[in-house]
Design an enzyme around this catalytic site. Structure first.
Site, PDB file in Angstrom:
ATOM      1  N   ILE A   1       0.860  -1.170   0.000  1.00  8.59           N
ATOM      2  CA  ILE A   1       0.000   0.000   0.000  1.00  8.59           C
ATOM      3  C   ILE A   1       0.904   1.229   0.000  1.00  8.59           C
ATOM      4  O   ILE A   1       2.062   1.157   0.395  1.00  8.59           O
ATOM      5  CB  ILE A   1      -0.977   0.024   1.201  1.00  8.59           C
ATOM      6  CG1 ILE A   1      -0.229  -0.001   2.549  1.00  8.59           C
ATOM      7  CG2 ILE A   1      -1.955  -1.124   1.116  1.00  8.59           C
ATOM      8  CD1 ILE A   1      -1.153   0.098   3.757  1.00  8.59           C
ATOM      9  N   ASP A   2       0.372   2.347  -0.461  1.00  7.77           N
ATOM     10  CA  ASP A   2       1.169   3.560  -0.595  1.00  7.77           C
ATOM     11  C   ASP A   2       1.763   4.002   0.737  1.00  7.77           C
ATOM     12  O   ASP A   2       1.206   3.735   1.806  1.00  7.77           O
ATOM     13  CB  ASP A   2       0.318   4.702  -1.143  1.00  7.77           C
ATOM     14  CG  ASP A   2      -0.103   4.489  -2.584  1.00  7.77           C
ATOM     15  OD1 ASP A   2       0.485   3.623  -3.253  1.00  7.77           O
ATOM     16  OD2 ASP A   2      -1.022   5.203  -3.030  1.00  7.77           O
ATOM     17  N   ARG A   3       2.855   4.698   0.656  1.00 11.22           N
ATOM     18  CA  ARG A   3       3.530   5.228   1.852  1.00 11.22           C
ATOM     19  C   ARG A   3       2.578   6.057   2.714  1.00 11.22           C
ATOM     20  O   ARG A   3       2.577   5.956   3.941  1.00 11.22           O
ATOM     21  CB  ARG A   3       4.723   6.065   1.409  1.00 11.22           C
ATOM     22  CG  ARG A   3       5.526   6.705   2.539  1.00 11.22           C
ATOM     23  CD  ARG A   3       6.719   7.441   1.960  1.00 11.22           C
ATOM     24  NE  ARG A   3       7.607   7.958   2.996  1.00 11.22           N
ATOM     25  CZ  ARG A   3       8.827   8.417   2.747  1.00 11.22           C
ATOM     26  NH1 ARG A   3       9.299   8.413   1.520  1.00 11.22           N
ATOM     27  NH2 ARG A   3       9.585   8.861   3.726  1.00 11.22           N
TER      28      ARG A   3
END
Length: 323
Positions: free
Chosen positions: A138-140
């Protein structure tokens, strides 16, 4: 050195013999393995095999003397990182580990990234066993559920489940505006422009040869007039930044999105951080049945929910069912 035996584990079902040896004896070359098979030095349940033989749980492998030192000693993990990793755990068993990743922590390394989840995974290694593996990313700036597999075999099963769309992922987002209609499916192909940290994902036409199919379900849960809305999002495909671009394509960018929201996504009085949270994961458990896990809202999203009067309710404890 002497002849040894090994039993094929449940999570190694249907694995090829050569892949089994790459996992357990990575210093053994393919050519050497094939020679050991031809000469009958490697056997399965007493019978001759080839490098491509598929293995079944419970089978016994005869392993001739193979040079040791085939697996480096696990690195010593900084105790502060180990404690941070442990604090993220919301579920674990002998097959999987589920983390609640905080917003701002990258999943994997990259240019300018010095701290990320992948560097912490040795905290979950048991003895000289396998290092857990990331099943997805998942995105930062996205908070919430991140799934780990304890062994390579489990990782392969779960990766197949993700590819086969047998995994239900639910995200919560606070978006600017109010979508109309209140629910539906966003069917907007996506294309990547540029490379590296500056790359962008954009909506693309269906006849664009560089575009990839991308579909997301959305549902309005609650709204603060027409100013801000709480959406439940379920990606039906797994493209980079898919939900962020799809929300923008609805005309309702995610609050605090620095990359796709523009000026409209930054509002006075609210945390200037991405309001996207991986809330729930419903997946087939590698040992049978299904596993449902939820992650509580991140601190900045809790603050925004309180300000807007949204009521997320209780986070249900992890639940594993037999079917």
């Amino acid at each position: 050195m002497s002849v040894t035996t090994a039993i094929v584990s449940e999570d190694e079902a249907d694995i090829r013999l050569d892949r089994w040896f790459r996992r357990h004896h990575p210093n053994l070359t393919q050519g050497a393995l094939q020679k050991l098979c031809r000469t009958g030095q490697i056997r399965v349940d007493g019978g001759r095999v080839t490098a491509s033989t598929r293995l079944a749980p419970g089978q016994t492998l005869r392993i001739p003397p193979i040079p040791l030192a085939d697996r480096p000693a696990p690195p010593v993990l900084d105790p502060h990182l180990a404690r941070e990793a442990e604090r993220m755990v919301i579920y674990r068993d002998e097959h999987v580990i589920v983390l609640d990743k905080p917003s701002g922590l990258a999943t994997q390394g990259g240019p300018g990234i010095t701290r990320h989840v992948d560097m912490m995974l040795d905290a979950f290694r048991e003895g000289d066993g396998d290092r857990p593996r990331l099943v997805h990313r998942i995105d930062r700036d996205t908070s919430g559920i991140l799934l780990l597999a304890r062994t390579p075999g489990v990782a392969a099963k779960l990766a197949a489940a993700f590819r086969g769309r047998d995994v239900r992922k639910t995200y919560w987002a606070v978006v600017v505006g109010r979508p109309s209609p209140a629910s539906g499916v966003i069917d907007q192909p996506l294309a990547k422009v540029g490379a590296g940290a500056g790359a962008l994902v954009i909506g693309a036409s269906r006849d664009d040869e560089d575009a990839a199919s991308a579909r997301s379900e959305y549902e309005l849960i609650e709204a603060a007039g027409r100013k801000l809305s709480w959406l439940a999002l379920s990606p039906l495909t797994g493209r980079t930044h898919q939900l962020r671009v799809h929300c923008e394509s609805l005309g309702t960018p995610i609050l605090g999105d620095p990359k796709y929201g523009g000026k409209a996504a930054h509002m006075e009085g609210f945390p200037d951080r991405l309001h996207l949270h991986a809330r729930a994961l419903d997946l087939p458990h590698p040992a049978g049945g299904r596993l449902l896990v939820e992650a509580p809202l991140s601190p900045h999203m809790r603050e925004t929910f309180r300000t807007l009067g949204f009521s997320p309710g209780e986070t249900r404890p992890p639940k594993r069912t037999s079917r």
